[in-house]
Design an enzyme around this catalytic site. Structure first.
Site, PDB file in Angstrom:
ATOM      1  N   GLY A 162       0.816  -1.204   0.000  1.00 35.87           N
ATOM      2  CA  GLY A 162       0.000   0.000   0.000  1.00 35.87           C
ATOM      3  C   GLY A 162       0.852   1.257   0.000  1.00 35.87           C
TER       4      GLY A 162
ATOM      5  CB  THR B 243     -10.519  -0.743   9.278  1.00 35.84           C
ATOM      6  OG1 THR B 243     -10.706   0.409   8.435  1.00 35.84           O
ATOM      7  CG2 THR B 243      -9.536  -0.411  10.381  1.00 35.84           C
TER       8      THR B 243
ATOM      9  CG  HIS C 265     -12.202   9.246  10.960  1.00 40.29           C
ATOM     10  ND1 HIS C 265     -13.024   8.640  11.890  1.00 40.29           N
ATOM     11  CD2 HIS C 265     -10.947   8.819  11.246  1.00 40.29           C
ATOM     12  CE1 HIS C 265     -12.301   7.881  12.689  1.00 40.29           C
ATOM     13  NE2 HIS C 265     -11.040   7.978  12.321  1.00 40.29           N
TER      14      HIS C 265
ATOM     15  CE  LYS D 148     -12.169   5.601   9.160  1.00 36.36           C
ATOM     16  NZ  LYS D 148     -11.047   4.793   8.663  1.00 36.36           N
TER      17      LYS D 148
ATOM     18  N   GLY E 277     -13.147   1.454  11.924  1.00 35.04           N
ATOM     19  CA  GLY E 277     -12.728   0.236  12.607  1.00 35.04           C
ATOM     20  C   GLY E 277     -12.398   0.497  14.064  1.00 35.04           C
TER      21      GLY E 277
END
Length: 220
Positions: A8, A72, A123, A127, A133
């Site tokens: 990632g 998550t 957030h 997101k 999570g």
């Protein structure tokens, strides 16, 4: 020197991780869902997405090394792949790589049942998952009945757990000031994980196992 493979690396957290490796880590390889540059590694840190679970667990088999999963939103089939991988390798999976959040989880467990409990999590508006999570992790620990999710601007992350008692409330709050904290937490966990036998671990297992000498200090 600990050879770390970042899965990632093209994402925001992957880049932050790559630019904050401490002196005893070296980047051995990197990849994402479309390309993997393989190299012998001591540990994989995954900051990609739940959709890459099959690829990253297969990579752990190919490189024969431990795996830190910092993503998550996994489905039950994804979690089954992770559990299967943990039969062969040490795998640490956490909804949040923050030391503060994981300490907050312990406080929630202590307060569980003292009164009605709800969670507010905020957030940034990019997101993908809601609730987060981390909020789900805090819900399990606190017994909260509801989670309220807000997606606003560029907020890194804030979680509030509110317990309502007779004529009073208790509020636990954690604010992430910089995304770097998640990368540094993952690195601390990875340093510990490479010395563990195969099995599925949580961040709490890392915190509870021993007093890490640099647990509350910056890696940089």
């Amino acid at each position: 020197m600990i050879r770390v493979f970042i899965f990632g690396i093209s994402g925001r957290m992957g880049q932050i991780l790559a630019h904050n490796l401490p002196d005893d880590f070296t980047l051995s390889g990197c990849g994402n869902s479309s390309r993997i540059d393989e190299a012998p590694s001591d540990v994989i840190i995954d900051f990609s997405a739940a959709s890459a679970t099959k690829k990253v667990t297969a990579l752990a088999d190919k490189l024969n090394c431990p795996l830190v999963i910092a993503t998550t939103g996994q489905s039950e089939s994804d979690n089954a792949l992770i559990r299967d991988c943990a039969r062969r390798h040490a795998v640490l999976k956490s909804g949040n790589m923050s030391i503060g959040i994981n300490l907050m989880t312990h406080l929630c467990e202590m307060l569980r049942g003292v009164g009605k409990c709800e969670i507010i999590e905020t957030h940034h508006d990019k997101k993908l998952d809601a609730p987060s999570g981390t909020a789900l992790m805090l819900k399990d620990a606190s017994g909260a009945s509801k989670i309220h999710s807000l997606r606003l601007s560029s907020v890194v992350g804030e979680h509030k757990v509110v317990f309502g008692l007779d004529n009073e409330t208790i509020t636990l709050t954690h604010s992430a000031c910089d995304r770097k904290l998640f990368a540094l937490g993952a690195l601390k966990a990875a340093r510990w994980l490479i010395n563990q036998p195969h099995g599925l671990y949580s961040f709490d297992d890392f915190l509870s196992s021993k007093k890490h000498p640099s647990l509350f200090h910056s890696e940089r």
